[in-house]
Design a protein around this motif. Structure first.
Motif, PDB file in Angstrom:
ATOM      1  N   UNK A 262       0.771  -1.276   0.108  1.00  0.00           N
ATOM      2  CA  UNK A 262      -0.039  -0.058  -0.093  1.00  0.00           C
ATOM      3  C   UNK A 262       0.867   1.202  -0.028  1.00  0.00           C
ATOM      4  N   UNK A 263       1.830   1.066   0.837  1.00  0.00           N
ATOM      5  CA  UNK A 263       2.820   2.383   0.936  1.00  0.00           C
ATOM      6  C   UNK A 263       3.440   2.683  -0.325  1.00  0.00           C
ATOM      7  N   UNK A 264       3.888   1.585  -1.021  1.00  0.00           N
ATOM      8  CA  UNK A 264       4.878   1.661  -2.246  1.00  0.00           C
ATOM      9  C   UNK A 264       3.971   2.160  -3.286  1.00  0.00           C
ATOM     10  N   UNK A 265       2.613   1.807  -3.487  1.00  0.00           N
ATOM     11  CA  UNK A 265       1.742   2.078  -4.409  1.00  0.00           C
ATOM     12  C   UNK A 265       1.478   3.580  -4.314  1.00  0.00           C
ATOM     13  N   UNK A 266       1.599   4.181  -3.162  1.00  0.00           N
ATOM     14  CA  UNK A 266       1.244   5.726  -2.917  1.00  0.00           C
ATOM     15  C   UNK A 266       2.486   6.385  -3.314  1.00  0.00           C
ATOM     16  N   UNK A 267       3.634   5.916  -2.949  1.00  0.00           N
ATOM     17  CA  UNK A 267       4.974   6.669  -3.333  1.00  0.00           C
ATOM     18  C   UNK A 267       4.797   6.640  -5.021  1.00  0.00           C
ATOM     19  N   UNK A 268       4.461   5.490  -5.791  1.00  0.00           N
ATOM     20  CA  UNK A 268       4.339   5.568  -7.185  1.00  0.00           C
ATOM     21  C   UNK A 268       3.285   6.367  -7.656  1.00  0.00           C
ATOM     22  N   UNK A 269       2.347   6.463  -6.977  1.00  0.00           N
ATOM     23  CA  UNK A 269       0.981   7.393  -7.482  1.00  0.00           C
ATOM     24  C   UNK A 269       1.409   8.822  -7.339  1.00  0.00           C
ATOM     25  N   UNK A 270       2.206   9.159  -6.292  1.00  0.00           N
ATOM     26  CA  UNK A 270       2.644  10.672  -5.973  1.00  0.00           C
ATOM     27  C   UNK A 270       3.849  11.068  -6.866  1.00  0.00           C
ATOM     28  N   UNK A 271       4.326   9.904  -7.651  1.00  0.00           N
ATOM     29  CA  UNK A 271       5.585  10.359  -8.538  1.00  0.00           C
ATOM     30  C   UNK A 271       6.726  10.756  -8.036  1.00  0.00           C
ATOM     31  N   UNK A 272       7.047  10.212  -6.645  1.00  0.00           N
ATOM     32  CA  UNK A 272       8.043  10.403  -5.873  1.00  0.00           C
ATOM     33  C   UNK A 272       9.358   9.655  -6.113  1.00  0.00           C
ATOM     34  N   UNK A 273      10.503   9.988  -6.158  1.00  0.00           N
ATOM     35  CA  UNK A 273      11.916   9.212  -6.295  1.00  0.00           C
ATOM     36  C   UNK A 273      11.572   8.108  -5.151  1.00  0.00           C
ATOM     37  N   UNK A 274      11.995   6.970  -5.594  1.00  0.00           N
ATOM     38  CA  UNK A 274      11.875   5.895  -4.607  1.00  0.00           C
ATOM     39  C   UNK A 274      13.231   5.066  -4.532  1.00  0.00           C
ATOM     40  N   UNK A 275      13.421   4.666  -3.457  1.00  0.00           N
ATOM     41  CA  UNK A 275      14.252   3.436  -2.975  1.00  0.00           C
ATOM     42  C   UNK A 275      13.811   2.552  -2.132  1.00  0.00           C
ATOM     43  N   UNK A 276      14.012   1.221  -2.220  1.00  0.00           N
ATOM     44  CA  UNK A 276      13.717   0.260  -1.299  1.00  0.00           C
ATOM     45  C   UNK A 276      14.767  -0.345  -0.578  1.00  0.00           C
ATOM     46  N   UNK A 277      14.749   0.019   0.694  1.00  0.00           N
ATOM     47  CA  UNK A 277      15.677  -0.566   1.601  1.00  0.00           C
ATOM     48  C   UNK A 277      15.198  -1.807   2.635  1.00  0.00           C
ATOM     49  N   UNK A 278      15.967  -2.870   2.535  1.00  0.00           N
ATOM     50  CA  UNK A 278      15.715  -4.002   3.185  1.00  0.00           C
ATOM     51  C   UNK A 278      16.683  -4.026   4.411  1.00  0.00           C
ATOM     52  N   UNK A 279      16.035  -3.679   5.512  1.00  0.00           N
ATOM     53  CA  UNK A 279      16.887  -3.702   6.681  1.00  0.00           C
ATOM     54  C   UNK A 279      16.972  -5.033   7.634  1.00  0.00           C
ATOM     55  N   UNK A 280      17.623  -5.187   8.709  1.00  0.00           N
ATOM     56  CA  UNK A 280      17.880  -6.159   9.490  1.00  0.00           C
ATOM     57  C   UNK A 280      18.349  -7.559   8.492  1.00  0.00           C
ATOM     58  N   UNK A 281      19.190  -7.137   7.748  1.00  0.00           N
ATOM     59  CA  UNK A 281      19.799  -8.217   6.727  1.00  0.00           C
ATOM     60  C   UNK A 281      20.634  -8.985   7.318  1.00  0.00           C
ATOM     61  N   UNK A 282      21.047  -8.397   8.465  1.00  0.00           N
ATOM     62  CA  UNK A 282      22.150  -9.124   9.271  1.00  0.00           C
ATOM     63  C   UNK A 282      21.599 -10.457   9.888  1.00  0.00           C
ATOM     64  N   UNK A 283      20.191 -10.612  10.133  1.00  0.00           N
ATOM     65  CA  UNK A 283      19.887 -11.802  10.902  1.00  0.00           C
ATOM     66  C   UNK A 283      19.124 -12.644   9.695  1.00  0.00           C
ATOM     67  N   UNK A 284      19.032 -12.288   8.372  1.00  0.00           N
ATOM     68  CA  UNK A 284      18.675 -13.070   7.409  1.00  0.00           C
ATOM     69  C   UNK A 284      19.604 -14.454   7.394  1.00  0.00           C
ATOM     70  N   UNK A 285      19.147 -15.645   7.277  1.00  0.00           N
ATOM     71  CA  UNK A 285      19.875 -16.608   6.784  1.00  0.00           C
ATOM     72  C   UNK A 285      20.091 -16.539   5.239  1.00  0.00           C
ATOM     73  N   UNK A 286      21.415 -16.600   4.917  1.00  0.00           N
ATOM     74  CA  UNK A 286      21.611 -16.256   3.153  1.00  0.00           C
ATOM     75  C   UNK A 286      22.811 -17.154   2.805  1.00  0.00           C
ATOM     76  N   UNK A 287      22.768 -17.372   1.524  1.00  0.00           N
ATOM     77  CA  UNK A 287      23.748 -18.045   0.798  1.00  0.00           C
ATOM     78  C   UNK A 287      24.116 -17.032  -0.390  1.00  0.00           C
ATOM     79  N   UNK A 288      24.670 -17.387  -1.507  1.00  0.00           N
ATOM     80  CA  UNK A 288      25.237 -16.570  -2.391  1.00  0.00           C
ATOM     81  C   UNK A 288      23.831 -16.318  -3.594  1.00  0.00           C
TER      82      UNK A 288
END
Length: 439
Positions: free
Chosen positions: A278-304
């Motif tokens: 919902x929030x992303x949709x409003x960012x798009x509708x309002x024509x704002x510059x947009x960046x998506x930041x995924x936080x707490x990446x340190x606790x995500x189990x990950x591989x390559x």
């Protein structure tokens, strides 16, 4: 400056949703003669005497009820009241003052916001004298209206607009990049801001938002002025739950409207939620510059492969935001947080990018040669020329033989070709499809 916010509040079944629909000109709220039908705040854009504003419809307030739904509706209305510039308090002019009306009035008298008292259901001269009773609420002059018959709405809206901030007020100069950090509660927005400011160590001041329920932090880094707009104030300690999260949307909307670049902060452990969409949709509708930041990446189990898989999942959930760069950070450890401002600079520049008409038409001509528009009804779309008419967001007028022949898929194809040639990273842009002059 962002649009003013108007909240419609009152106890259940006094006609709030009917009034909302009349003012917004759209049948958005469910109108049913059963108390408690409008359980979620609903918002729309409205306009009166040249002033546009965000209008919020709320669930009814029942101060004495211990029912969980009613308690959630009360909290919802409280958030709307905190966020609004002007509050329209709707009462039932036929029924008269109730104990609930008095409790709501007590709540509103404690706020510094402008309150307009709307005495609804005055749809016959025999009810006109009922209005005077409502002076006892201590909220000034009641305005008699009939939302159902659209009577008295002009006087009501005149009073509402008189409470708006001046249209020409601007807090920051044009060279300052206004950055809003938005997202669900408890995703780490304030922690990211603290990391950014701690690393730059150039805080100028902290300015508490008044009606915005956000904290503005102006500062300077690398010779560039910024204002960070933090909406983390929407979170109540000890009350982080699904219900409270829903109440954060309107604060995010007002922050987005004030921004040049909006950063959607996502909880890396939870992934993209409906609220994020919902929030992303409003960012798009309002024509704002947009960046998506995924936080707490340190606790995500990950591989390559985890990061690429995560990006794919985000794009599936937010396909309309394919232009937005995605960053993976940890406010806790500081991982990659320092790169956020670098990306803000890039997106801000792209948001204000202007393309010369000749270069634009070269790209359009080449795109048409590579992929001719399909024939529709025996006719083919003919693109005559294009020109960029504005920035923030970049907007292009495309002149064609018949606008009805421009299919959405071909418009998207042109967008991709223009982006491939000029970038426009992190910014949506608009097409205005125009027919050729009949002369």
């Amino acid at each position: 400056m962002s649009k003013p916010v108007v909240a419609i509040v009152g106890r259940p079944n006094v006609g709030k949703s009917t009034l909302f629909n009349k003012i917004s000109g759209k049948r958005i709220s469910i109108v049913e003669d059963i108390p408690g039908v409008t359980r979620d705040r609903i918002y729309a854009e409205a306009e009166w005497t040249g002033r546009t504003f965000s209008l919020i419809d709320t669930g009814g307030i029942e101060p004495f009820s211990q029912d969980i739904i009613m308690l959630q509706m009360k909290r919802q209305a409280e958030v709307a009241i905190e966020t609004a510039n002007v509050i329209v308090f709707v009462v039932d002019g036929q029924e008269g003052i109730t104990s609930t009306d008095q409790e709501v009035a007590n709540m509103l008298r404690k706020t510094s916001k402008k309150v307009v008292l709307a005495c609804n259901k005055i749809d016959s001269p025999k009810y006109m004298n009922n209005i005077y009773e409502f002076y006892n609420l201590g909220l000034g002059e009641p305005i008699g209206i009939s939302a159902g018959q659209a009577l008295g709405l002009g006087d009501l809206l005149d009073e509402v607009v008189s409470g708006f901030p001046k249209a020409d007020e601007e807090e920051y100069d044009d060279l300052t990049i206004k950055v809003a950090l938005v997202g669900r509660p408890n995703v780490g927005k304030s922690s990211i801001i603290n990391r950014i400011l701690g690393e730059d160590r150039v805080i100028v001041s902290n300015i508490p938002g008044t009606t915005r329920d956000a904290i503005d932090t102006p500062f300077e880094a690398g010779g560039q002025k910024y204002v960070l707009i933090d909406t983390a104030g929407m979170r109540k300690k000890g009350k982080i739950n699904e219900a409270i999260e829903r109440y954060s949307v309107i604060r995010s909307l007002t922050a987005i409207e004030r921004s040049d670049v909006s950063i959607l902060v996502i909880d890396g452990d939870a992934g993209v939620t409906e609220q994020d969409s919902k929030i992303a949709g409003y960012m798009h509708e309002q024509g704002r510059g947009a960046i998506i930041v995924v936080n707490k990446w340190d606790i995500v189990e990950k591989d390559d492969k985890t990061m690429n898989k995560y990006k794919e999942d985000i794009m599936k959930a937010l396909p309309f935001m394919s232009y937005a760069p995605i960053m993976f950070v940890s406010a806790l450890t500081g991982q990659r947080v320092s790169r956020i401002l670098e990306m803000v600079d890039i997106v801000s520049n792209q948001h204000a990018l202007r393309v010369q008409t000749g270069l634009l038409n070269d790209v359009i001509s080449e795109a048409v040669l590579m992929n001719q528009p399909a024939v529709s009804g025996g006719r083919r779309l003919n693109i005559l020329y294009g020109t960029q008419v504005s920035v923030k967001p970049p907007t292009f007028a495309i002149f064609v033989n018949d606008p009805e022949l421009m299919h959405f898929s071909y418009e998207r194809y042109l967008e991709n070709q223009i982006r491939k040639s000029f970038g426009f990273r992190g910014t949506p842009f608009r097409f205005l499809i125009r027919g050729k002059d009949k002369e």
